[in-house]
Design an enzyme around this catalytic site. Structure first.
Site, PDB file in Angstrom:
ATOM      1  N   GLU A  10       9.652   0.436  10.831  1.00 57.06           N
ATOM      2  CA  GLU A  10      10.737   1.407  10.604  1.00 57.06           C
ATOM      3  C   GLU A  10      10.131   2.786  10.771  1.00 57.06           C
ATOM      4  OE1 GLU A  10      13.759   0.771  10.324  1.00 57.06           O
ATOM      5  OE2 GLU A  10      13.847  -1.317   9.684  1.00 57.06           O
ATOM      6  N   CYS A  42      14.135   9.952   6.864  1.00 59.56           N
ATOM      7  CA  CYS A  42      13.942   9.520   8.249  1.00 59.56           C
ATOM      8  C   CYS A  42      15.234   9.558   9.053  1.00 59.56           C
ATOM      9  CB  CYS A  42      13.362   8.118   8.269  1.00 59.56           C
ATOM     10  SG  CYS A  42      14.412   6.972   7.375  1.00 59.56           S
ATOM     11  N   LYS A  60       0.866  -1.183   0.000  1.00 53.59           N
ATOM     12  CA  LYS A  60       0.000   0.000   0.000  1.00 53.59           C
ATOM     13  C   LYS A  60       0.899   1.229   0.000  1.00 53.59           C
ATOM     14  CE  LYS A  60      -1.867   2.754   2.949  1.00 53.59           C
ATOM     15  NZ  LYS A  60      -1.763   3.989   2.128  1.00 53.59           N
ATOM     16  N   GLU A  88      10.045  15.391  16.003  1.00 53.18           N
ATOM     17  CA  GLU A  88      10.491  15.254  14.609  1.00 53.18           C
ATOM     18  C   GLU A  88       9.776  16.285  13.741  1.00 53.18           C
ATOM     19  OE1 GLU A  88       9.040  11.889  12.245  1.00 53.18           O
ATOM     20  OE2 GLU A  88      11.070  11.598  11.490  1.00 53.18           O
TER      21      GLU A  88
HETATM   22  P1  NAD Z   1       2.618   8.051   7.987  1.00 53.63           P
HETATM   23  O1  NAD Z   1       2.845   7.245   9.208  1.00 53.63           O
HETATM   24  O2  NAD Z   1       1.653   9.153   8.034  1.00 53.63           O
HETATM   25  O3  NAD Z   1       2.127   7.111   6.769  1.00 53.63           O
HETATM   26  C1  NAD Z   1       2.900   6.019   6.315  1.00 53.63           C
HETATM   27  C2  NAD Z   1       1.972   5.018   5.640  1.00 53.63           C
HETATM   28  O4  NAD Z   1       1.087   4.476   6.625  1.00 53.63           O
HETATM   29  C3  NAD Z   1       1.084   5.609   4.544  1.00 53.63           C
HETATM   30  O5  NAD Z   1       0.996   4.669   3.474  1.00 53.63           O
HETATM   31  C4  NAD Z   1      -0.258   5.749   5.239  1.00 53.63           C
HETATM   32  O6  NAD Z   1      -1.359   5.703   4.354  1.00 53.63           O
HETATM   33  C5  NAD Z   1      -0.251   4.515   6.134  1.00 53.63           C
HETATM   34  N1  NAD Z   1      -1.162   4.598   7.288  1.00 53.63           N
HETATM   35  C6  NAD Z   1      -1.568   5.687   7.963  1.00 53.63           C
HETATM   36  N2  NAD Z   1      -2.411   5.338   8.962  1.00 53.63           N
HETATM   37  C7  NAD Z   1      -2.531   3.987   8.908  1.00 53.63           C
HETATM   38  C8  NAD Z   1      -3.262   3.027   9.677  1.00 53.63           C
HETATM   39  N3  NAD Z   1      -4.033   3.377  10.705  1.00 53.63           N
HETATM   40  N4  NAD Z   1      -3.168   1.730   9.339  1.00 53.63           N
HETATM   41  C9  NAD Z   1      -2.360   1.334   8.308  1.00 53.63           C
HETATM   42  N5  NAD Z   1      -1.666   2.193   7.550  1.00 53.63           N
HETATM   43  C10 NAD Z   1      -1.737   3.499   7.845  1.00 53.63           C
HETATM   44  O7  NAD Z   1       4.070   8.555   7.530  1.00 53.63           O
HETATM   45  P2  NAD Z   1       4.426   9.515   6.307  1.00 53.63           P
HETATM   46  O8  NAD Z   1       3.983  10.902   6.683  1.00 53.63           O
HETATM   47  O9  NAD Z   1       3.964   8.910   5.038  1.00 53.63           O
HETATM   48  O10 NAD Z   1       6.030   9.442   6.317  1.00 53.63           O
HETATM   49  C11 NAD Z   1       6.825  10.253   7.135  1.00 53.63           C
HETATM   50  C12 NAD Z   1       7.260   9.491   8.378  1.00 53.63           C
HETATM   51  O11 NAD Z   1       7.890   8.278   7.996  1.00 53.63           O
HETATM   52  C13 NAD Z   1       8.290  10.245   9.198  1.00 53.63           C
HETATM   53  O12 NAD Z   1       7.978  10.126  10.556  1.00 53.63           O
HETATM   54  C14 NAD Z   1       9.593   9.503   8.909  1.00 53.63           C
HETATM   55  O13 NAD Z   1      10.550   9.604   9.910  1.00 53.63           O
HETATM   56  C15 NAD Z   1       9.104   8.103   8.707  1.00 53.63           C
HETATM   57  N6  NAD Z   1      10.051   7.325   7.891  1.00 53.63           N
HETATM   58  C16 NAD Z   1      10.799   6.345   8.511  1.00 53.63           C
HETATM   59  C17 NAD Z   1      11.732   5.620   7.757  1.00 53.63           C
HETATM   60  C18 NAD Z   1      12.583   4.523   8.374  1.00 53.63           C
HETATM   61  O14 NAD Z   1      13.156   3.722   7.640  1.00 53.63           O
HETATM   62  N7  NAD Z   1      12.706   4.440   9.688  1.00 53.63           N
HETATM   63  C19 NAD Z   1      11.880   5.884   6.392  1.00 53.63           C
HETATM   64  C20 NAD Z   1      11.100   6.889   5.815  1.00 53.63           C
HETATM   65  C21 NAD Z   1      10.175   7.593   6.578  1.00 53.63           C
END
Ligand code: NAD
Length: 497
Positions: A270, A304, A194, A401
């Protein structure tokens, strides 16, 4: 201005009706609702995508399960690796198309999209392809004595876990999806991915290329839609054997809770962080500024592992902030499709509004905004790269963050105090130490709480080196041999003879 022309194949792809990719076919699905994909450089809608629902999730999970049991788990390891290598070839062959789509949807400067979302993705695929023929168990000696002269032998097998659900964020819509897809497919698992609702297009194209690469139908499936809708249906689906999630800490916690409640005990999370970069007093000012730029501002800070907390020896602080501001003011901010652009827009409106509210918060709390701290007066979601001098370790911007182009700086005098400040956070994704005294760096290494620590560098990931967070920044590791444990079950076999 060296704005590139969009390829005809990109404009043609955008004009298509978009939905999902299930069992080797692009489908629109049965839901009537659509959502728009917005180019963050202009604020304009560039494509519409059909929202997925329970129906599409069921179809995708069923397709992935059938392909797992009947096809992929039975495919020889060598052929699985060959498929991934052929997909890597096709990513490179279609490099410009994929890079342009990525930049249009996420605002990433085109050079970065070419280098990371396409080039590095191909490298990751080849790395995982090499593992397909090397995942194995071991033979073991049974330790207890035999009573009547019987003999025993024992061995372990690494068996693919089944259907893996991958939930992807918007900052690297191809590369992070490829991390999950590569690890799953080389292990013999099938996937349902997804993408983020902000960047739903690129993986639809990658899935088509996977078919061209000879990856059987049903092995890779994509369902587009919201986290609360499609995400929840995927996580609670009875055919889901494991979830691998990359995203924010709050969503990661929700997902962790949900998977445990539904008896799905295999999850890799992650998550985000508040990563620290610490410069020791032997580093000259110019080198510190080079390091800060490398650690904090690439891809508008939307990485991230990027650093957001910078610890500078107090003797260097003023000079560092002055030179950094000069260097940032020379940075070229502009269209992601301009090859000379160094900084593009933030990836979406919600994130842009969050960053503007954090600027406001810093002002309210009385932190000093040394450079930037406002939006750019142009259409799209552009903000200035920003430098903030914190009042204390308690400032919001030293703790939360931002995921934006904001460096927050605190001075220190004592290295014991430095380590305590670096660790005083619930997060622990990455950190960096900058010094020419490698002996001192080695002594500090074991005391810094982070999943990955860089010395004299930052934000450099490699497929051979495990990556993941400690504390609230996640659980599990990607890459290296560490991924194998997360995508296979270890079965023990004991035989009497
Ligand atoms: P997010 O958590 O808002 O969304 C990530 C994904 O989760 C999206 O596909 C979203 O649709 C889905 N999602 C949201 N709510 C959900 C739920 N209740 N159930 C299942 N899926 C759900 O994150 P974002 O804004 O897309 O990305 C930014 C964040 O990601 C930052 O906090 C960043 O640090 C983190 N990030 C971490 C890494 C890593 O490897 N540790 C890498 C990249 C980004």
């Amino acid at each position: 201005m060296s704005e590139i022309n969009l390829l005809e194949s990109v404009t043609a792809f955008l004009r298509r009706s978009h939905g999902h990719y299930i069992n080797g076919v692009s489908i629109l699905g049965q839901e009537n609702e659509t959502f728009s994909v917005v180019n963050p450089a202009t604020g304009e809608t560039i494509a519409m995508v059909n929202q997925g629902g329970e129906n599409e999730v069921n179809q995708a999970m069923q397709a992935a399960s059938t392909a797992f049991h009947g096809v992929w788990a039975e495919t020889s390891p060598m052929e699985r690796g060959n498929c991934l290598n052929r997909l890597a070839d096709l990513l490179l062959k279609n490099s410009e198309q994929l890079a342009q789509l990525e930049s249009l949807c996420s605002g990433k400067p085109i050079q970065l999209s070419r280098m990371l979302d396409v080039g590095a993705s191909a490298d990751y695929l080849r790395y995982f392809a090499g593992w397909s023929s090397k995942i194995s168990g071991e033979t073991l000696d049974v330790s207890l004595p035999s009573f009547k002269g019987e003999k025993y032998t024992a061995f372990t097998r690494r068996e693919p876990i089944g259907v893996v659900v991958g939930i992807i964020p918007w900052n690297f819509s191809i590369m992070i999806a490829i991390w999950k897809l590569g690890a799953a497919l080389t292990s013999g698992c099938t996937v349902v991915l997804k993408p983020s609702e902000y960047t739903p297009l690129t993986m639809l194209r990658v899935a088509e290329l996977a078919k061209e690469a000879g990856i059987p139908d049903g092995v890779i499936n994509i369902v587009n839609g919201s986290g609360a809708g499609v995400g929840t249906h995927l996580l609670t689906h009875p055919l889901c054997a494991k979830v691998t999630f990359t995203g924010s800490v709050p969503t990661g916690k929700l997902i962790g809770k949900s998977v445990m409640e539904h008896g799905l005990f295999r999850a890799t999370l992650e998550l985000g962080g508040k990563n620290a970069a610490a410069f020791l007093s032997d580093m000259p000012v110019e080198k510190i500024v080079d390091g800060v730029l490398e650690a904090g501002y690439m891809n508008q800070g939307q990485i991230c592992a990027a650093a957001e907390r910078f610890y500078i020896p107090s003797v260097h602080m003023d000079a560092v902030l002055k030179l950094l501001s000069e260097r940032l003011s020379a940075m070229k901010i502009g269209s992601p499709l301009d090859e000379t652009t160094e900084m593009g827009p933030l990836a979406n409106k919600e994130h842009y509004e969050k960053i503007l509210s954090l600027f406001e918060k810093a002002r309210q709390e009385g932190s000093e905004i040394v450079y930037g701290g406002h939006a750019l007066e142009r259409k799209g979601f552009f903000v200035m790269p920003t430098v903030i001098r914190a009042k204390s370790a308690d400032d919001t911007l030293m703790k939360e963050e931002t995921f934006g182009p904001i460096g927050t700086f605190l001075s220190y005098d004592d290295e014991e105090e430095l380590i305590a400040m670096m660790n005083a956070t619930p997060f622990g994704l990455s950190a960096s130490l900058w010094t020419n005294d490698l002996g001192k760096a080695m002594r500090m290494t074991s005391r810094i709480e982070a999943g990955i620590l860089w010395i004299n560098m930052h934000t450099f990931l490699d497929p051979a080196v495990p990556f993941g967070g400690v504390k609230s920044s996640g659980m599990g590791r990607e890459f290296g041999s560490a991924f194998i444990e997360h995508y296979t079950e270890l079965k023990s076999v004991i035989m009497r003879y």
